[in-house]
Design a protein around this motif. Structure first.
Motif, mmCIF file in Angstrom:
data_model
loop_
_atom_site.group_PDB
_atom_site.id
_atom_site.type_symbol
_atom_site.label_atom_id
_atom_site.label_comp_id
_atom_site.label_asym_id
_atom_site.label_seq_id
_atom_site.Cartn_x
_atom_site.Cartn_y
_atom_site.Cartn_z
ATOM 1 N N GLN A 41 -3.967 9.394 -25.910
ATOM 2 C CA GLN A 41 -4.622 10.549 -25.284
ATOM 3 C C GLN A 41 -5.600 11.239 -26.240
ATOM 4 O O GLN A 41 -6.702 11.607 -25.850
ATOM 5 C CB GLN A 41 -3.568 11.540 -24.807
ATOM 6 N N LEU A 42 -5.182 11.406 -27.500
ATOM 7 C CA LEU A 42 -5.997 12.134 -28.470
ATOM 8 C C LEU A 42 -6.886 11.221 -29.314
ATOM 9 O O LEU A 42 -7.649 11.706 -30.150
ATOM 10 C CB LEU A 42 -5.106 12.976 -29.387
ATOM 11 N N GLU A 43 -6.738 9.919 -29.106
ATOM 12 C CA GLU A 43 -7.529 8.921 -29.830
ATOM 13 C C GLU A 43 -7.322 9.020 -31.340
ATOM 14 O O GLU A 43 -8.269 9.121 -32.111
ATOM 15 C CB GLU A 43 -9.014 9.032 -29.470
ATOM 16 N N VAL A 44 -6.040 9.020 -31.723
ATOM 17 C CA VAL A 44 -5.679 9.054 -33.137
ATOM 18 C C VAL A 44 -4.679 7.939 -33.418
ATOM 19 O O VAL A 44 -4.095 7.351 -32.503
ATOM 20 C CB VAL A 44 -5.072 10.415 -33.565
ATOM 21 N N ASN A 45 -4.443 7.687 -34.688
ATOM 22 C CA ASN A 45 -3.466 6.701 -35.111
ATOM 23 C C ASN A 45 -2.060 7.205 -34.761
ATOM 24 O O ASN A 45 -1.763 8.387 -34.985
ATOM 25 C CB ASN A 45 -3.608 6.496 -36.628
ATOM 26 N N PRO A 46 -1.193 6.347 -34.228
ATOM 27 C CA PRO A 46 0.177 6.776 -33.927
ATOM 28 C C PRO A 46 0.908 7.371 -35.135
ATOM 29 O O PRO A 46 1.738 8.267 -34.973
ATOM 30 C CB PRO A 46 0.863 5.490 -33.456
ATOM 31 N N ASN A 47 0.593 6.911 -36.343
ATOM 32 C CA ASN A 47 1.221 7.470 -37.534
ATOM 33 C C ASN A 47 0.900 8.954 -37.704
ATOM 34 O O ASN A 47 1.708 9.722 -38.231
ATOM 35 C CB ASN A 47 0.807 6.703 -38.790
ATOM 36 N N THR A 48 -0.280 9.356 -37.268
ATOM 37 C CA THR A 48 -0.666 10.771 -37.327
ATOM 38 C C THR A 48 0.205 11.588 -36.384
ATOM 39 O O THR A 48 0.657 12.687 -36.727
ATOM 40 C CB THR A 48 -2.160 10.941 -36.975
ATOM 41 N N VAL A 49 0.464 11.058 -35.197
ATOM 42 C CA VAL A 49 1.321 11.750 -34.232
ATOM 43 C C VAL A 49 2.756 11.795 -34.757
ATOM 44 O O VAL A 49 3.439 12.823 -34.624
ATOM 45 C CB VAL A 49 1.251 11.087 -32.844
ATOM 46 N N VAL A 50 3.219 10.725 -35.380
ATOM 47 C CA VAL A 50 4.555 10.725 -35.979
ATOM 48 C C VAL A 50 4.651 11.849 -37.004
ATOM 49 O O VAL A 50 5.633 12.597 -37.034
ATOM 50 C CB VAL A 50 4.879 9.359 -36.633
ATOM 51 N N ARG A 51 3.643 11.978 -37.827
ATOM 52 C CA ARG A 51 3.639 13.048 -38.840
ATOM 53 C C ARG A 51 3.668 14.427 -38.173
ATOM 54 O O ARG A 51 4.365 15.332 -38.629
ATOM 55 C CB ARG A 51 2.394 12.905 -39.725
ATOM 56 N N THR A 52 2.926 14.582 -37.078
ATOM 57 C CA THR A 52 2.934 15.843 -36.329
ATOM 58 C C THR A 52 4.324 16.139 -35.791
ATOM 59 O O THR A 52 4.834 17.252 -35.943
ATOM 60 C CB THR A 52 1.938 15.771 -35.146
ATOM 61 N N TYR A 53 4.934 15.140 -35.162
ATOM 62 C CA TYR A 53 6.258 15.335 -34.573
ATOM 63 C C TYR A 53 7.295 15.635 -35.657
ATOM 64 O O TYR A 53 8.185 16.468 -35.452
ATOM 65 C CB TYR A 53 6.656 14.131 -33.739
#
Length: 122
Positions: A41-53
């Motif tokens: 959805q945000l067009e970012v690397n999944p690792n970035t979302v993992v770090r956010t979570y």
């Protein structure tokens, strides 16, 4: 989502999630998007979302249910408000006050602009 250069992307995504919680678009107990869904959805690397979570989990804003995903915690609104207030008071407000002083702005003028902003946006 347009990302700013002056802040880490994972923190900007955290702000995005926190805003959704404060605007009650994501309510207490709601399941939030999976890492992959949000990354796409945000067009970012999944690792970035993992770090956010991980960041939001550490702040007790979200929690995990094993095998089910991430959910908005019962204390999310209070935790978000406390976190955002600390960030605002420590980082943004001093810059705002500096600009008010440098530009010679009057607080009555600022209050008028603030009220207009609230009316137009909320």
């Amino acid at each position: 989502m347009e990302f700013r250069d002056n802040q880490a992307i994972y923190l900007q995504i955290a702000e995005y999630i926190c805003e959704r919680i404060l605007l009650k678009q994501w309510k207490i107990g709601d399941k939030i998007a999976s890492v992959r869904e949000l990354a796409v959805q945000l067009e970012v690397n999944p690792n970035t979302v993992v770090r956010t979570y991980e960041f939001l989990h550490q702040k007790e804003i979200i929690f995990t249910k094993r095998g089910m995903g991430f959910f908005v915690s019962d204390e999310a609104e209070d935790k978000v408000l406390a976190f955002r207030k600390d960030e605002f008071l420590g980082n943004e407000l001093p810059v705002f006050f500096k600009n008010v002083h440098l530009l010679g702005l009057d607080f009555d003028f600022i209050k008028e602009k603030y009220e207009a902003f609230k009316t137009a946006n909320f």
